[in-house]
Enzyme design. Structure first.
Site, PDB file in Angstrom:
ATOM      1  N   HIS A  13       0.779  -1.409  -0.173  1.00  0.00           N
ATOM      2  CA  HIS A  13      -0.076   0.049   0.012  1.00  0.00           C
ATOM      3  C   HIS A  13       0.967   1.287  -0.095  1.00  0.00           C
ATOM      4  O   HIS A  13       1.811   1.235   0.529  1.00  0.00           O
ATOM      5  CB  HIS A  13      -0.851   0.043   1.229  1.00  0.00           C
ATOM      6  CG  HIS A  13      -1.747   0.982   1.344  1.00  0.00           C
ATOM      7  ND1 HIS A  13      -1.659   2.554   1.581  1.00  0.00           N
ATOM      8  CD2 HIS A  13      -3.327   1.069   1.034  1.00  0.00           C
ATOM      9  CE1 HIS A  13      -2.834   3.064   1.627  1.00  0.00           C
ATOM     10  NE2 HIS A  13      -3.677   2.208   1.138  1.00  0.00           N
TER      11      HIS A  13
ATOM     12  N   GLU B 212       0.791   4.057   1.214  1.00  0.00           N
ATOM     13  CA  GLU B 212       0.981   4.639   2.766  1.00  0.00           C
ATOM     14  C   GLU B 212       2.188   3.959   3.351  1.00  0.00           C
ATOM     15  O   GLU B 212       3.226   4.345   4.173  1.00  0.00           O
ATOM     16  CB  GLU B 212      -0.152   4.837   3.567  1.00  0.00           C
ATOM     17  CG  GLU B 212       0.112   5.571   5.023  1.00  0.00           C
ATOM     18  CD  GLU B 212      -1.050   5.507   5.873  1.00  0.00           C
ATOM     19  OE1 GLU B 212      -0.765   5.396   7.162  1.00  0.00           O
ATOM     20  OE2 GLU B 212      -2.132   5.697   5.434  1.00  0.00           O
TER      21      GLU B 212
ATOM     22  N   SER C  48      -7.881   0.227   0.628  1.00  0.00           N
ATOM     23  CA  SER C  48      -7.716  -0.473   1.883  1.00  0.00           C
ATOM     24  C   SER C  48      -8.675  -0.343   2.999  1.00  0.00           C
ATOM     25  O   SER C  48      -9.175  -1.284   3.691  1.00  0.00           O
ATOM     26  CB  SER C  48      -6.175  -0.202   2.259  1.00  0.00           C
ATOM     27  OG  SER C  48      -6.057  -0.951   3.753  1.00  0.00           O
TER      28      SER C  48
END
Length: 287
Positions: free
Chosen positions: A129, A131, A227
């Site tokens: 992901h 982040e 997500s």
């Protein structure tokens, strides 16, 4: 048929801020703005912004963007991205969410603390992901990323642990894993827990569950890459088994609305309000 949109669903503060900055940059620069990755994990919103002139690129494309403007989305980036942009003469428009930026600093501090005691930093998050890539890239030392209980096998419980979380993870899962780590370590002093989950996101879980219970059918709208969307959809599905996940209104199916007198529409922190409104309109017109 009653059709109601959840007033608490839709873009979080960080996404609103990023999209506003992107729209302003495109208007000012005439479309010559490049977003490093999808600005938000919602295909429909990305398409809307691309129609305005925002172009989505990858890290591999950076070499060809010298002298251009590069947009850093709310998810953030590791320091290496900023250094490469400077080397290539790329102007950076940084829209990293302030909550994510604060977490990036915490990751650096956690590593410094663990280095001093021979410990390790563990993050609850989704591997790959954006982040999480930005968080683990803040330092050169390895950061352990866990997604579920089974991943705790990656942790060395003979050494101290500093446990943090991606901002959009489940609070319940985070604290469940923290408790399991405490048991496995056998000494509370060896575990440091910092709940870094964004409350503007996590506070939606309880409210969303209550919202989902009120309707015969719930339509959860979010991008397939989201997500946060996966977490919140599971909250809805637990509260109401007649909950269906779609990305856009063309995916609606007539059989979902049989023996149905009320429909609730909700979404993730990356779901635009205009898209939920479009889904509501389609349900009213077709079913």
């Amino acid at each position: 048929m009653l059709v109601e949109i959840d007033k608490n669903s839709g873009f979080c503060f960080g996404v609103v801020r990023a999209i506003s900055k992107a729209e302003a940059a495109v208007a000012e620069l005439g479309g010559e703005v490049y977003s490093l990755g999808d600005i938000v994990h919602n295909r429909m919103e990305v398409q809307r912004l691309e129609a305005l002139g925002l172009k989505t690129v990858t890290h591999e494309d950076m070499a060809s963007l010298s002298g251009r403007d590069l947009f850093i989305r709310a998810h953030g980036e590791p320091p290496t991205t900023y250094r490469r942009a400077e080397e290539l003469g790329i102007r950076v428009i940084d829209a990293t969410c302030p909550v994510v930026a604060q977490l990036q600093r915490k990751v650096v501090a956690a590593h410094e603390k663990m280095q001093a005691v021979g410990g390790q930093v563990v993050i609850l998050g989704k591997r790959g992901h954006a982040e999480v890539v930005g968080l683990t890239g803040q330092v050169e030392q390895p950061t352990i990323v866990v997604e579920r209980e089974e991943d705790l096998q990656l942790v060395d419980f003979s050494r101290p642990v500093f446990f943090l979380s991606q901002t959009t993870q489940s609070i319940g899962l985070f604290w469940s894993l923290a408790e399991q780590m405490k048991v496995r370590l056998g000494d509370e002093s060896m575990l440091t827990v910092d709940d870094t989950i964004c409350r503007r996101v996590s506070n939606r879980e309880k409210a969303l569950g209550e919202f989902a219970k009120r309707f015969d059918v719930v339509i959860f709208v979010c991008g397939k890459k989201s997500s946060n969307g996966k977490v919140l959809f599971n909250v809805c599905r637990t509260a109401n088994e007649r909950c269906y996940n779609i990305e856009e209104e063309s995916e609606l199916q007539a059989e979902w609305f049989e023996e149905c007198s009320s429909v609730g529409i909700c979404g993730a922190t990356s779901t635009p309000a205009w898209l939920m409104a479009r889904v509501a309109k389609a349900i009213k017109e077709k079913f």
